[in-house]
Design a protein around this motif. Sequence first.
Motif, PDB file in Angstrom:
ATOM      1  N   ASP A  25       0.829  -1.199   0.000  1.00 26.20           N
ATOM      2  CA  ASP A  25       0.000   0.000   0.000  1.00 26.20           C
ATOM      3  C   ASP A  25       0.867   1.254   0.000  1.00 26.20           C
ATOM      4  N   VAL A  26       0.402   2.241  -0.746  1.00 25.14           N
ATOM      5  CA  VAL A  26       1.076   3.531  -0.742  1.00 25.14           C
ATOM      6  C   VAL A  26       0.865   4.197   0.599  1.00 25.14           C
ATOM      7  N   LYS A  27       1.955   4.775   1.141  1.00 20.10           N
ATOM      8  CA  LYS A  27       1.787   5.478   2.396  1.00 20.10           C
ATOM      9  C   LYS A  27       2.402   6.866   2.277  1.00 20.10           C
ATOM     10  N   VAL A  28       1.574   7.853   2.550  1.00 22.47           N
ATOM     11  CA  VAL A  28       2.029   9.240   2.590  1.00 22.47           C
ATOM     12  C   VAL A  28       1.746   9.748   3.994  1.00 22.47           C
ATOM     13  N   THR A  29       2.770  10.214   4.669  1.00 18.80           N
ATOM     14  CA  THR A  29       2.591  10.697   6.032  1.00 18.80           C
ATOM     15  C   THR A  29       2.936  12.182   6.117  1.00 18.80           C
ATOM     16  N   GLN A  30       2.270  12.859   7.028  1.00 20.52           N
ATOM     17  CA  GLN A  30       2.526  14.274   7.269  1.00 20.52           C
ATOM     18  C   GLN A  30       2.903  14.450   8.716  1.00 20.52           C
ATOM     19  N   LYS A  75      -0.144  28.084  15.235  1.00 18.87           N
ATOM     20  CA  LYS A  75       1.004  28.995  15.181  1.00 18.87           C
ATOM     21  C   LYS A  75       0.516  30.433  15.301  1.00 18.87           C
ATOM     22  N   ARG A  76       1.453  31.310  15.572  1.00 22.60           N
ATOM     23  CA  ARG A  76       1.119  32.730  15.681  1.00 22.60           C
ATOM     24  C   ARG A  76       1.539  33.471  14.422  1.00 22.60           C
ATOM     25  N   THR A  77       0.846  34.557  14.143  1.00 21.09           N
ATOM     26  CA  THR A  77       1.160  35.405  12.992  1.00 21.09           C
ATOM     27  C   THR A  77       2.636  35.793  13.027  1.00 21.09           C
ATOM     28  N   GLY A  78       3.295  35.653  11.866  1.00 16.13           N
ATOM     29  CA  GLY A  78       4.697  36.008  11.747  1.00 16.13           C
ATOM     30  C   GLY A  78       5.663  34.873  11.984  1.00 16.13           C
ATOM     31  N   GLU A  79       5.194  33.761  12.551  1.00 21.34           N
ATOM     32  CA  GLU A  79       6.073  32.617  12.778  1.00 21.34           C
ATOM     33  C   GLU A  79       6.417  31.936  11.466  1.00 21.34           C
ATOM     34  N   LYS A  80       7.570  31.293  11.456  1.00 20.78           N
ATOM     35  CA  LYS A  80       7.953  30.461  10.313  1.00 20.78           C
ATOM     36  C   LYS A  80       7.445  29.049  10.592  1.00 20.78           C
ATOM     37  N   VAL A  81       6.764  28.480   9.600  1.00 16.77           N
ATOM     38  CA  VAL A  81       6.123  27.189   9.799  1.00 16.77           C
ATOM     39  C   VAL A  81       6.647  26.180   8.782  1.00 16.77           C
ATOM     40  N   PHE A  82       6.959  25.001   9.258  1.00 19.55           N
ATOM     41  CA  PHE A  82       7.414  23.913   8.388  1.00 19.55           C
ATOM     42  C   PHE A  82       6.386  22.778   8.437  1.00 19.55           C
ATOM     43  N   LEU A  83       5.926  22.356   7.272  1.00 16.97           N
ATOM     44  CA  LEU A  83       5.086  21.170   7.170  1.00 16.97           C
ATOM     45  C   LEU A  83       5.858  20.149   6.354  1.00 16.97           C
ATOM     46  N   GLU A  84       5.952  18.943   6.914  1.00 19.23           N
ATOM     47  CA  GLU A  84       6.750  17.923   6.246  1.00 19.23           C
ATOM     48  C   GLU A  84       5.872  16.777   5.750  1.00 19.23           C
ATOM     49  N   CYS A  85       6.286  16.220   4.654  1.00 14.89           N
ATOM     50  CA  CYS A  85       5.566  15.111   4.029  1.00 14.89           C
ATOM     51  C   CYS A  85       6.581  14.062   3.592  1.00 14.89           C
ATOM     52  N   VAL A  86       6.253  12.804   3.872  1.00 14.51           N
ATOM     53  CA  VAL A  86       7.134  11.702   3.491  1.00 14.51           C
ATOM     54  C   VAL A  86       6.306  10.627   2.799  1.00 14.51           C
ATOM     55  N   GLN A  87       6.826  10.112   1.674  1.00 16.26           N
ATOM     56  CA  GLN A  87       6.161   9.000   0.977  1.00 16.26           C
ATOM     57  C   GLN A  87       7.135   7.836   0.849  1.00 16.26           C
ATOM     58  N   ASP A  88       6.569   6.630   0.858  1.00 18.21           N
ATOM     59  CA  ASP A  88       7.429   5.443   0.892  1.00 18.21           C
ATOM     60  C   ASP A  88       7.356   4.624  -0.388  1.00 18.21           C
ATOM     61  N   MET A  89       6.864   5.243  -1.477  1.00 20.10           N
ATOM     62  CA  MET A  89       6.674   4.481  -2.709  1.00 20.10           C
ATOM     63  C   MET A  89       7.643   4.870  -3.819  1.00 20.10           C
TER      64      MET A  89
END
Lengths: 111, 114
Positions: A1-6, A13-27
């Motif tokens: 099965d395809v797996k995509v995780t976040q 978060k607060r206004t002005g903060e730097k935000v990182f969203l990460e995504c990983v796939q195993d296919m």
Amino acid sequence: DVKVTQSSRYLVKRTGEKVFLECVQDMDHENMFWYRQDPGLGLRLIYFSYDVKMKEKGDIPEGYSVSREKKERFSLILESASTNQTSMYLCASSSSTDTQYFGPGTRLTVL
Amino acid sequence: GESVGLHLPTLSVQEGDNSIINCAYSNSASDYFIWYKQESGKGPQFIIDIRSNMDKRQGQRVTVLLNKTVKHLSLQIAATQPGDSAVYFCAENWSGGSNYKLTFGKGTLLTVNP
């Protein structure tokens, strides 16, 4: 099965903060995508990547940047978060000839 | 511009009935179509796809029909169950375009009444 995780399901978060969203796939997929989903607007493409270190702007890239240093990982960066970036963020991946498979989403709230 | 849309924003059915969800597309060059299911608070889940060289494809309890003449796509769910309650949306792609970017419809909310 395809797996995509976040990396996070919920994020505040607060206004002005730097935000990182990460995504990983195993296919071993070549293509990876970042969308945001808002009520009444559907899925809108922010950025996508078709290879390591390659990226292309989607329909709404303003206020966002991305990074793809490894094939399996695609990061979305909000340099200075604003309240209008409160949304559900969805990552997806695909091979060159196949459908897109989505992760579970990150619900981001910017205060 | 090109777009993918849905005829009905909401659909309510009784458990055990068959459901039909419709989608109209406007790009006659589109050659690949996908249906996704999205439950509340979750990411979209692939259900079934079809390429333009076919007019029908069946999966487990689901069938997708493609009518290229009128640019219409439908998803049929047999013996609908409460667990089928979700937003369903279609997506289209033109393989001659850029890296398999998809164009998504807005979605139809399916509610299954017990």
